[in-house]
Design an enzyme around this catalytic site. Structure first.
Site, PDB file in Angstrom:
ATOM      1  N   CYS A  19      -1.205   0.071  -1.658  1.00 45.95           N
ATOM      2  CA  CYS A  19       0.334   0.002  -0.906  1.00 45.95           C
ATOM      3  C   CYS A  19       0.042  -1.834  -0.025  1.00 45.95           C
ATOM      4  O   CYS A  19       0.599  -2.158   0.668  1.00 45.95           O
ATOM      5  CB  CYS A  19       0.343   0.295   0.613  1.00 45.95           C
ATOM      6  SG  CYS A  19      -0.596   1.006   1.889  1.00 45.95           S
ATOM      7  N   HIS A  49       8.994   2.120   3.586  1.00 42.12           N
ATOM      8  CA  HIS A  49       7.769   2.146   2.898  1.00 42.12           C
ATOM      9  C   HIS A  49       7.408   2.006   1.002  1.00 42.12           C
ATOM     10  O   HIS A  49       7.213   3.286   1.060  1.00 42.12           O
ATOM     11  CB  HIS A  49       6.433   2.470   3.482  1.00 42.12           C
ATOM     12  CG  HIS A  49       5.374   2.219   3.026  1.00 42.12           C
ATOM     13  ND1 HIS A  49       4.829   1.367   2.436  1.00 42.12           N
ATOM     14  CD2 HIS A  49       3.906   3.432   3.012  1.00 42.12           C
ATOM     15  CE1 HIS A  49       3.601   1.306   2.151  1.00 42.12           C
ATOM     16  NE2 HIS A  49       2.442   1.814   2.866  1.00 42.12           N
TER      17      HIS A  49
END
Length: 400
Positions: free
Chosen positions: A98, A351
């Protein structure tokens, strides 16, 4: 406040700046962007940035994209060609999970500092909806391939918890209550909805065309969110735990992109605003407490930049994978949650893994461009496997 950075060069040709920053809307997994492949999410951003800056397609030195889940070959190269850039344009895809989108921007900035090129398109793209179904090949005749639920991040003897379990570990280790997590999540939703209503995202979003129509708005913010609703949700990852679907991020599709060049190039083009990349640091932490990665990363950044006070920085965007890990990190860093993610964060907005770090930078670009005086900002990420990245930026207006 003295925050004079370590500067690798005072030469404007070697000072990296971001002169354009855009993103797609963020869609929920199997939601409004579900049909769009990750390279096709990124391509419209490339076209729009080059058009806005007035940059020819044949001067781009590289297209650098972060990605974590799609396993679709070299998405940087694919997106460049999808956008109609000439076949001479190279592409690169990187995976720091991420943190990949932020890492792509950092790499582009370091290439400018090294004098390796003049113009880099950098960011991230992710489609959880289009992620490939992965199978592990059998090890013996007659066995069936086994589904791969997730990639390994660390050896078992060290610890390799699922992200949600790690978020529970952080909540326990740092004493982050369910009440604090829910309150933080609710504030993220409130801020994101307020920003959406006020149109503060509109200038940074490039609409995406789908067979169902044009998508120009983030799908996930909940105007009807309430503390009562959040309190009714049950723990998802650990029995009697504190991490729920309400105080954790959703799963998403989206992309973000910036144009990184030198201060000298920005000056030559007479651009009115730029975001200078000052410095960045990445550090590791134990995988069992992976959400606390920004803490050692910030220590590393401060060691190179004496006088840097995180709580005194004007803007902070911190990726909200889980409320527990954001609050645990902010507590250790001495940063008030009140000043972080002023327009909401990933709990509300979503996200999209490899794009999220680049989205933080797009958000900072928008926020800092709206302020006339010089400001400084931090983009902060906790990263799967037990890492964290923190990047420091400074606004420039007029450029010079």
């Amino acid at each position: 406040m003295d925050m004079t950075p370590l500067s690798p060069s005072s030469d404007p040709e070697r000072i990296p700046v971001i002169v354009a920053a855009l993103r797609t809307p963020v869609g929920r997994v199997r939601g409004v962007l579900a049909e769009v492949e990750p390279a096709r999410l990124a391509a419209p951003l490339i076209n729009r940035i080059l058009s806005d800056v007035g940059l020819a397609t044949d001067v781009v030195d590289d297209v650098i994209l972060g990605n974590a889940a799609n396993c679709a070959g070299n998405l940087g190269r694919l997106a460049a060609l999808e956008a109609g850039l000439p076949v001479s344009t190279s592409g690169l895809t990187i995976d720091r999970q991420c943190g990949a989108g932020l890492e792509a921007i950092m790499l582009a900035a370091r290439l400018i500092q090294a004098g390796a090129g003049r113009f880099y398109l950098a960011g991230g793209t992710e489609s959880a909806s289009r992620a490939h179904i992965r199978l592990r090949p059998p090890t013996a005749p007659g066995e069936e391939p086994q589904p791969i639920k997730r990639s390994r991040m660390a050896p078992d003897e060290i610890g390799d918890p699922d992200m949600g379990v790690a978020a529970e570990n952080v909540a326990t280790a740092c004493g982050i209550s369910r009440e604090r997590q829910d309150a933080f999540a609710l504030e993220s939703q409130r801020r994101a909805v307020a920003a959406q209503v006020a149109g503060r995202f509109s200038s940074e979003i490039v609409p995406i065309e789908t067979t169902a129509g044009t998508v120009d708005t983030d799908e996930c913010p909940r105007a009807n969110a309430s503390l009562e609703t959040l309190q009714r949700l049950k723990p998802v990852f650990v029995k009697d735990g504190t991490v729920t679907a309400g105080n954790a991020c959703p799963i998403n599709d989206g992309a973000a992109m910036v144009l990184v060049t030198s201060l000298a190039e920005a000056q030559r083009r007479g651009l009115p605003f730029a975001l200078e990349f000052v410095d960045a640091a990445t550090a590791g932490v134990h995988p069992d407490l992976l959400g606390l990665g920004p803490v050692p990363a910030m220590d590393k950044l401060k060691a190179r930049n004496p006088g840097l006070d995180a709580d005194a920085v004007d803007f902070i965007e911190f990726n909200e994978a889980f409320a527990s890990q954001v609050l645990g990190s902010l507590d250790q860093l001495g940063i008030s949650p009140d000043k972080v993610n002023i327009d909401g964060g990933a709990i509300a907005l979503g996200h999209p893994y490899g794009a999220s770090g680049a989205i933080l930078v797009v958000r900072l670009f928008t926020q800092m461009r709206a302020v006339l005086q010089e400001t400084r900002a931090l983009a902060m990420m906790g990263i799967g496997g037990g890492m964290g990245t923190v990047a420091l930026f400074r606004s420039l207006r007029p450029i010079g």
